[in-house]
Design a protein around this motif. Structure first.
Motif, PDB file in Angstrom:
ATOM      1  N   LEU A   1       0.821  -1.199   0.000  1.00 15.06           N
ATOM      2  CA  LEU A   1       0.000   0.000   0.000  1.00 15.06           C
ATOM      3  C   LEU A   1       0.862   1.258   0.000  1.00 15.06           C
ATOM      4  N   PRO A   2       0.505   2.245  -0.820  1.00 12.28           N
ATOM      5  CA  PRO A   2       1.273   3.496  -0.847  1.00 12.28           C
ATOM      6  C   PRO A   2       0.926   4.386   0.354  1.00 12.28           C
ATOM      7  N   LEU A   3       1.623   5.488   0.493  1.00 15.94           N
ATOM      8  CA  LEU A   3       1.318   6.448   1.545  1.00 15.94           C
ATOM      9  C   LEU A   3      -0.096   6.970   1.363  1.00 15.94           C
ATOM     10  N   GLY A   4      -0.769   7.253   2.471  1.00 17.95           N
ATOM     11  CA  GLY A   4      -2.109   7.812   2.405  1.00 17.95           C
ATOM     12  C   GLY A   4      -3.059   7.114   3.345  1.00 17.95           C
ATOM     13  N   ARG A   5      -4.349   7.373   3.149  1.00 18.51           N
ATOM     14  CA  ARG A   5      -5.415   6.833   3.984  1.00 18.51           C
ATOM     15  C   ARG A   5      -6.158   5.779   3.171  1.00 18.51           C
ATOM     16  N   HIS A   6      -6.206   4.553   3.695  1.00 22.80           N
ATOM     17  CA  HIS A   6      -6.815   3.433   2.985  1.00 22.80           C
ATOM     18  C   HIS A   6      -8.047   2.957   3.734  1.00 22.80           C
ATOM     19  N   ASN A   7      -9.198   2.989   3.065  1.00 23.57           N
ATOM     20  CA  ASN A   7     -10.488   2.669   3.664  1.00 23.57           C
ATOM     21  C   ASN A   7     -10.731   1.166   3.684  1.00 23.57           C
ATOM     22  N   ASP A   8     -11.169   0.659   4.829  1.00 25.00           N
ATOM     23  CA  ASP A   8     -11.574  -0.740   4.947  1.00 25.00           C
ATOM     24  C   ASP A   8     -13.089  -0.867   5.032  1.00 25.00           C
ATOM     25  N   GLY A   9     -13.786   0.217   5.238  1.00 25.51           N
ATOM     26  CA  GLY A   9     -15.236   0.188   5.327  1.00 25.51           C
ATOM     27  C   GLY A   9     -15.718   0.458   6.743  1.00 25.51           C
ATOM     28  N   ARG A  10     -16.919   1.020   6.836  1.00 25.39           N
ATOM     29  CA  ARG A  10     -17.578   1.313   8.117  1.00 25.39           C
ATOM     30  C   ARG A  10     -16.725   2.190   9.026  1.00 25.39           C
ATOM     31  N   GLY A  11     -15.933   3.085   8.431  1.00 29.20           N
ATOM     32  CA  GLY A  11     -15.186   4.066   9.201  1.00 29.20           C
ATOM     33  C   GLY A  11     -13.776   3.674   9.584  1.00 29.20           C
ATOM     34  N   LEU A  12     -13.321   2.481   9.199  1.00 30.12           N
ATOM     35  CA  LEU A  12     -11.973   2.034   9.553  1.00 30.12           C
ATOM     36  C   LEU A  12     -10.995   2.389   8.436  1.00 30.12           C
ATOM     37  N   TYR A  13      -9.885   3.028   8.812  1.00 25.78           N
ATOM     38  CA  TYR A  13      -8.860   3.420   7.857  1.00 25.78           C
ATOM     39  C   TYR A  13      -7.498   2.976   8.353  1.00 25.78           C
ATOM     40  N   LEU A  14      -6.644   2.620   7.416  1.00 25.67           N
ATOM     41  CA  LEU A  14      -5.232   2.418   7.695  1.00 25.67           C
ATOM     42  C   LEU A  14      -4.509   3.641   7.145  1.00 25.67           C
ATOM     43  N   VAL A  15      -3.898   4.408   8.037  1.00 25.72           N
ATOM     44  CA  VAL A  15      -3.200   5.626   7.642  1.00 25.72           C
ATOM     45  C   VAL A  15      -1.709   5.316   7.591  1.00 25.72           C
ATOM     46  N   ILE A  16      -1.137   5.472   6.401  1.00 24.88           N
ATOM     47  CA  ILE A  16       0.286   5.189   6.199  1.00 24.88           C
ATOM     48  C   ILE A  16       0.996   6.501   5.899  1.00 24.88           C
ATOM     49  N   ARG A  17       1.938   6.817   6.768  1.00 26.95           N
ATOM     50  CA  ARG A  17       2.774   8.010   6.619  1.00 26.95           C
ATOM     51  C   ARG A  17       4.225   7.570   6.674  1.00 26.95           C
ATOM     52  N   PRO A  18       5.138   8.416   6.259  1.00 30.10           N
ATOM     53  CA  PRO A  18       6.554   8.033   6.379  1.00 30.10           C
ATOM     54  C   PRO A  18       6.908   7.748   7.843  1.00 30.10           C
ATOM     55  N   GLY A  19       7.295   6.519   8.126  1.00 28.70           N
ATOM     56  CA  GLY A  19       7.693   6.146   9.473  1.00 28.70           C
ATOM     57  C   GLY A  19       6.599   5.684  10.396  1.00 28.70           C
ATOM     58  N   SER A  20       5.330   5.706   9.970  1.00 32.73           N
ATOM     59  CA  SER A  20       4.246   5.247  10.843  1.00 32.73           C
ATOM     60  C   SER A  20       3.091   4.663  10.031  1.00 32.73           C
ATOM     61  N   GLN A  21       2.455   3.680  10.637  1.00 37.87           N
ATOM     62  CA  GLN A  21       1.265   3.047  10.069  1.00 37.87           C
ATOM     63  C   GLN A  21       0.296   2.817  11.220  1.00 37.87           C
ATOM     64  N   ALA A  22      -0.901   3.379  11.137  1.00 41.71           N
ATOM     65  CA  ALA A  22      -1.829   3.306  12.256  1.00 41.71           C
ATOM     66  C   ALA A  22      -3.261   3.098  11.784  1.00 41.71           C
ATOM     67  N   TRP A  23      -4.044   2.456  12.651  1.00 40.66           N
ATOM     68  CA  TRP A  23      -5.466   2.258  12.407  1.00 40.66           C
ATOM     69  C   TRP A  23      -6.238   3.430  13.002  1.00 40.66           C
ATOM     70  N   VAL A  24      -7.191   3.970  12.239  1.00 41.64           N
ATOM     71  CA  VAL A  24      -7.989   5.109  12.671  1.00 41.64           C
ATOM     72  C   VAL A  24      -9.453   4.814  12.387  1.00 41.64           C
ATOM     73  N   PHE A  25     -10.301   5.152  13.354  1.00 43.74           N
ATOM     74  CA  PHE A  25     -11.751   5.053  13.156  1.00 43.74           C
ATOM     75  C   PHE A  25     -12.291   6.459  12.973  1.00 43.74           C
ATOM     76  N   ARG A  26     -12.972   6.695  11.864  1.00 50.97           N
ATOM     77  CA  ARG A  26     -13.537   8.010  11.554  1.00 50.97           C
ATOM     78  C   ARG A  26     -15.053   7.963  11.738  1.00 50.97           C
ATOM     79  N   TYR A  27     -15.574   8.932  12.497  1.00 53.25           N
ATOM     80  CA  TYR A  27     -17.009   8.984  12.765  1.00 53.25           C
ATOM     81  C   TYR A  27     -17.455  10.440  12.829  1.00 53.25           C
ATOM     82  N   ARG A  28     -18.751  10.632  12.783  1.00 47.53           N
ATOM     83  CA  ARG A  28     -19.316  11.975  12.875  1.00 47.53           C
ATOM     84  C   ARG A  28     -19.844  12.185  14.292  1.00 47.53           C
ATOM     85  N   ASP A  29     -19.384  13.255  14.930  1.00 49.75           N
ATOM     86  CA  ASP A  29     -19.815  13.602  16.279  1.00 49.75           C
ATOM     87  C   ASP A  29     -21.295  13.972  16.253  1.00 49.75           C
ATOM     88  N   ARG A  30     -22.073  13.353  17.104  1.00 49.70           N
ATOM     89  CA  ARG A  30     -23.523  13.599  17.100  1.00 49.70           C
ATOM     90  C   ARG A  30     -23.885  14.980  17.619  1.00 49.70           C
TER      91      ARG A  30
END
Length: 78
Positions: free
Chosen positions: A16-45
């Motif tokens: 996977l290249p650098l950037g934000r990769h969507n897995d669905g239902r708000g889950l993303y794998l964010v790849i940056r130089p030197g780090s790879q992290a899981w992020v959950f994106r949601y809308r604040d009610r």
């Protein structure tokens, strides 16, 4: 990723290249130089703004574990 979901084999190979990769239902794998992290994106009610919640580093959390964490957070937010 024709079906919109990430594949564990592609993640482990580092295909996977650098950037934000969507897995669905708000889950993303964010790849940056030197780090790879899981992020959950949601809308604040309350405010209606998009929020990102870190779930953990790729080295500490597998794809299956990140999906379970996402589902737990989603159920708590609902």
């Amino acid at each position: 990723m024709k079906d919109g979901k990430l594949k564990a084999i592609a993640i482990s190979r580092g295909d996977l290249p650098l950037g934000r990769h969507n897995d669905g239902r708000g889950l993303y794998l964010v790849i940056r130089p030197g780090s790879q992290a899981w992020v959950f994106r949601y809308r604040d009610r309350v405010t209606g703004k998009l929020r990102d919640m870190g779930l953990g580093a790729l080295a500490d959390l597998s794809l299956a574990g990140a999906r379970k964490a996402r589902d737990q957070v989603r159920s708590q937010l609902l």
